[in-house]
Write a protein that holds these residues in place. Sequence first.
Motif, PDB file in Angstrom:
ATOM      1  N   UNK A  85      36.089  41.749  32.331  1.00  0.00           N
ATOM      2  CA  UNK A  85      36.340  40.616  33.224  1.00  0.00           C
ATOM      3  C   UNK A  85      37.564  40.959  34.064  1.00  0.00           C
ATOM      4  N   UNK A  86      37.445  40.766  35.376  1.00  0.00           N
ATOM      5  CA  UNK A  86      38.562  41.122  36.260  1.00  0.00           C
ATOM      6  C   UNK A  86      39.007  39.895  37.056  1.00  0.00           C
ATOM      7  N   UNK A  87      40.338  39.667  37.115  1.00  0.00           N
ATOM      8  CA  UNK A  87      40.885  38.661  38.019  1.00  0.00           C
ATOM      9  C   UNK A  87      41.972  39.319  38.856  1.00  0.00           C
ATOM     10  N   UNK A  88      42.375  38.604  39.913  1.00  0.00           N
ATOM     11  CA  UNK A  88      43.375  39.108  40.854  1.00  0.00           C
ATOM     12  C   UNK A  88      44.661  38.315  40.599  1.00  0.00           C
ATOM     13  N   UNK A  89      45.736  38.989  40.209  1.00  0.00           N
ATOM     14  CA  UNK A  89      46.973  38.285  39.821  1.00  0.00           C
ATOM     15  C   UNK A  89      47.601  37.493  40.966  1.00  0.00           C
ATOM     16  N   UNK A  96      41.001  31.161  36.635  1.00  0.00           N
ATOM     17  CA  UNK A  96      40.286  29.946  36.206  1.00  0.00           C
ATOM     18  C   UNK A  96      38.790  30.208  36.082  1.00  0.00           C
ATOM     19  N   UNK A  97      38.270  31.019  36.991  1.00  0.00           N
ATOM     20  CA  UNK A  97      36.822  31.246  37.013  1.00  0.00           C
ATOM     21  C   UNK A  97      36.319  32.199  35.923  1.00  0.00           C
ATOM     22  N   UNK A  98      37.235  32.830  35.200  1.00  0.00           N
ATOM     23  CA  UNK A  98      36.777  33.778  34.163  1.00  0.00           C
ATOM     24  C   UNK A  98      35.964  33.051  33.095  1.00  0.00           C
ATOM     25  N   UNK A  99      36.497  31.908  32.626  1.00  0.00           N
ATOM     26  CA  UNK A  99      35.797  31.167  31.561  1.00  0.00           C
ATOM     27  C   UNK A  99      34.468  30.609  32.058  1.00  0.00           C
TER      28      UNK A  99
END
Length: 180
Positions: A85-89, A96-99
């Motif tokens: 899973x990747x998010x942008x810091x 928020x969208x990971x879950x």
Amino acid sequence: MKQKLVLKLVLLGDPGVGKTSLISQFVHARFRHSYQLTVGLDISSKQVQLDDGRTVTLSINDIGGQARFAAIRHMFFKGAHLAMFVYDVTRAETLDNIKDPWFKELMEFCGRSSKTKAAIQTILVGNKTDLEDYRMIEEEEGIQLAKEINAKGHISASAKENIQVDEAFKTLAQSFFDEI
Ligand code: GTP
């Protein structure tokens, strides 16, 4: 006869968080500044040597994060052994969208539980740490979320500066063997 172990890995996260860039850095040691959205799916593969000397081949599925590619994405989640899973810091909503939707979609379509022995192994990566002045998400928040979704861990990375990119893929590959 020597057998080759191939593990299917999928990357998930909002458009533009750097999924393609992490793969490109890991597989080709290259970084591209211009954004080219992934249309549908792109598969690449790389052999990884783990700390114990074991070698595995990762079949890396880069699936476009745009909403319109949802149907294709779901097909390719099936049978995955590993998920990143990747998010942008620098963009709070990407964490928020990971879950929901990303974790939720993966669990619905990958065909494995998150807890059994044959579970899919996951890791959470906070990308673009080189943009420290624009950071919106503290590392602690990522670490907390990783625990909530039962991920193997959290890694802060920069595809641009090639920071912790190999570690993210190797830690994930290694986690497959921790569970068997
Ligand atoms: P989709 O294909 O739409 O799902 O996007 P993606 O998640 O694959 O994002 P991509 O790798 O295409 O990167 C989007 C933009 O962010 C590009 O302009 C990259 O150059 C930039 N980018 C990716 N990783 C980093 C990074 O670590 N640091 C910085 N500063 N920019 C990055």
